[in-house]
Design an enzyme around this catalytic site. Structure first.
Site, PDB file in Angstrom:
ATOM      1  N   ARG A 238       0.888  -1.163   0.000  1.00  0.00           N
ATOM      2  CA  ARG A 238       0.000   0.000   0.000  1.00  0.00           C
ATOM      3  C   ARG A 238       0.921   1.206   0.000  1.00  0.00           C
ATOM      4  O   ARG A 238       1.790   1.321   0.877  1.00  0.00           O
ATOM      5  CB  ARG A 238      -0.894  -0.041   1.251  1.00  0.00           C
ATOM      6  CG  ARG A 238      -1.680   1.236   1.532  1.00  0.00           C
ATOM      7  CD  ARG A 238      -2.769   1.410   0.490  1.00  0.00           C
ATOM      8  NE  ARG A 238      -3.698   2.452   0.849  1.00  0.00           N
ATOM      9  CZ  ARG A 238      -3.495   3.748   0.721  1.00  0.00           C
ATOM     10  NH1 ARG A 238      -2.345   4.210   0.250  1.00  0.00           N
ATOM     11  NH2 ARG A 238      -4.431   4.608   1.049  1.00  0.00           N
TER      12      ARG A 238
ATOM     13  N   GLU B  10     -11.034   5.162  -5.116  1.00  0.00           N
ATOM     14  CA  GLU B  10     -11.392   3.750  -5.171  1.00  0.00           C
ATOM     15  C   GLU B  10     -11.714   3.371  -6.615  1.00  0.00           C
ATOM     16  O   GLU B  10     -12.085   4.229  -7.422  1.00  0.00           O
ATOM     17  CB  GLU B  10     -12.598   3.470  -4.274  1.00  0.00           C
ATOM     18  CG  GLU B  10     -12.324   3.730  -2.801  1.00  0.00           C
ATOM     19  CD  GLU B  10     -11.271   2.822  -2.237  1.00  0.00           C
ATOM     20  OE1 GLU B  10     -11.292   1.607  -2.509  1.00  0.00           O
ATOM     21  OE2 GLU B  10     -10.400   3.323  -1.507  1.00  0.00           O
TER      22      GLU B  10
ATOM     23  N   ARG C  57      -0.815  -5.605   4.780  1.00  0.00           N
ATOM     24  CA  ARG C  57      -0.049  -5.110   3.632  1.00  0.00           C
ATOM     25  C   ARG C  57       1.160  -4.315   4.108  1.00  0.00           C
ATOM     26  O   ARG C  57       1.115  -3.656   5.139  1.00  0.00           O
ATOM     27  CB  ARG C  57      -0.925  -4.189   2.764  1.00  0.00           C
ATOM     28  CG  ARG C  57      -2.139  -4.846   2.198  1.00  0.00           C
ATOM     29  CD  ARG C  57      -2.999  -3.867   1.431  1.00  0.00           C
ATOM     30  NE  ARG C  57      -3.501  -2.815   2.313  1.00  0.00           N
ATOM     31  CZ  ARG C  57      -4.409  -1.905   1.961  1.00  0.00           C
ATOM     32  NH1 ARG C  57      -4.903  -1.894   0.738  1.00  0.00           N
ATOM     33  NH2 ARG C  57      -4.811  -0.989   2.820  1.00  0.00           N
TER      34      ARG C  57
END
Length: 188
Positions: free
Chosen positions: A50, A58, A92
């Site tokens: 990330r 998004e 992540r």
């Protein structure tokens, strides 16, 4: 004298090792969305990253697909340097990705108008200035008059899901009486 030359030789050996040491490079093997990549480590392990301090729209949001495409065009299939900050709640890796020439993927997304500076996690004046320049030049998502930041978009989606759960009437459970078969009864 021998002690001095030994120290000098040791210093030269260490210097040669340091100069020849290559930074571990990762290959970008996937772009999930504008700010999430999948890298292949030198040990052939996949790492989901990330991007730190930025937030792209998004995928289902305006400019979400454009941000993903921009990130993909910039680094998919290329060797990159990963600078790890930490790990997020989803497991992540959070960090910065740089191309071999030193170009920061994180900064390029903001500079070209495909991401916001994620102010909840970033205090960088450089990122703030890059975002301001992209806004002034109406680049990427800044073409919209009033773009919705992804953190507000996600919050709206969560609220909508919660409302749908509340609005949904609960089914009443009905219990059927079980009928016993009469074993003793024989039909003629």
């Amino acid at each position: 004298m021998p002690k001095k030359s030994l120290v000098i030789c040791l210093f030269l050996v260490l210097l040669a090792i340091a100069c020849n040491k290559k930074t571990d490079l990762y290959k970008v093997v996937g772009v999930k969305d504008g700010d999430t990549m999948v890298l292949l480590s030198p040990q052939n392990l996949q790492v989901t990253v990330r991007l730190a301090e930025i937030d792209c729209p998004e995928k289902s949001q305006a400019f979400g697909q454009a941000a993903k495409q921009f990130a993909s065009d910039l680094c998919f299939g290329k060797m990159v340097k990963l600078i790890v900050n930490n790990t997020d709640r989803y497991g992540r890796t959070v960090g910065w990705i740089e191309l071999e020439d030193g170009t920061s993927v994180n900064k390029q997304l903001i500079k070209n108008g495909y991401a916001w500076q994620y102010r909840a996690y970033s205090k960088s004046m450089e990122l703030a200035m890059l975002e301001q320049q992209a806004r002034q030049n109406h680049l990427g998502l800044w073409q919209d008059e009033n773009p919705t930041p992804p953190w507000n978009f996600r919050k709206g989606e969560r609220e909508q899901r919660t409302e749908q759960k509340v609005d949904k009437p609960k089914k009443k459970r009905t219990y059927k009486k079980r009928r016993r078969k009469q074993r003793d009864t024989v039909a003629f």
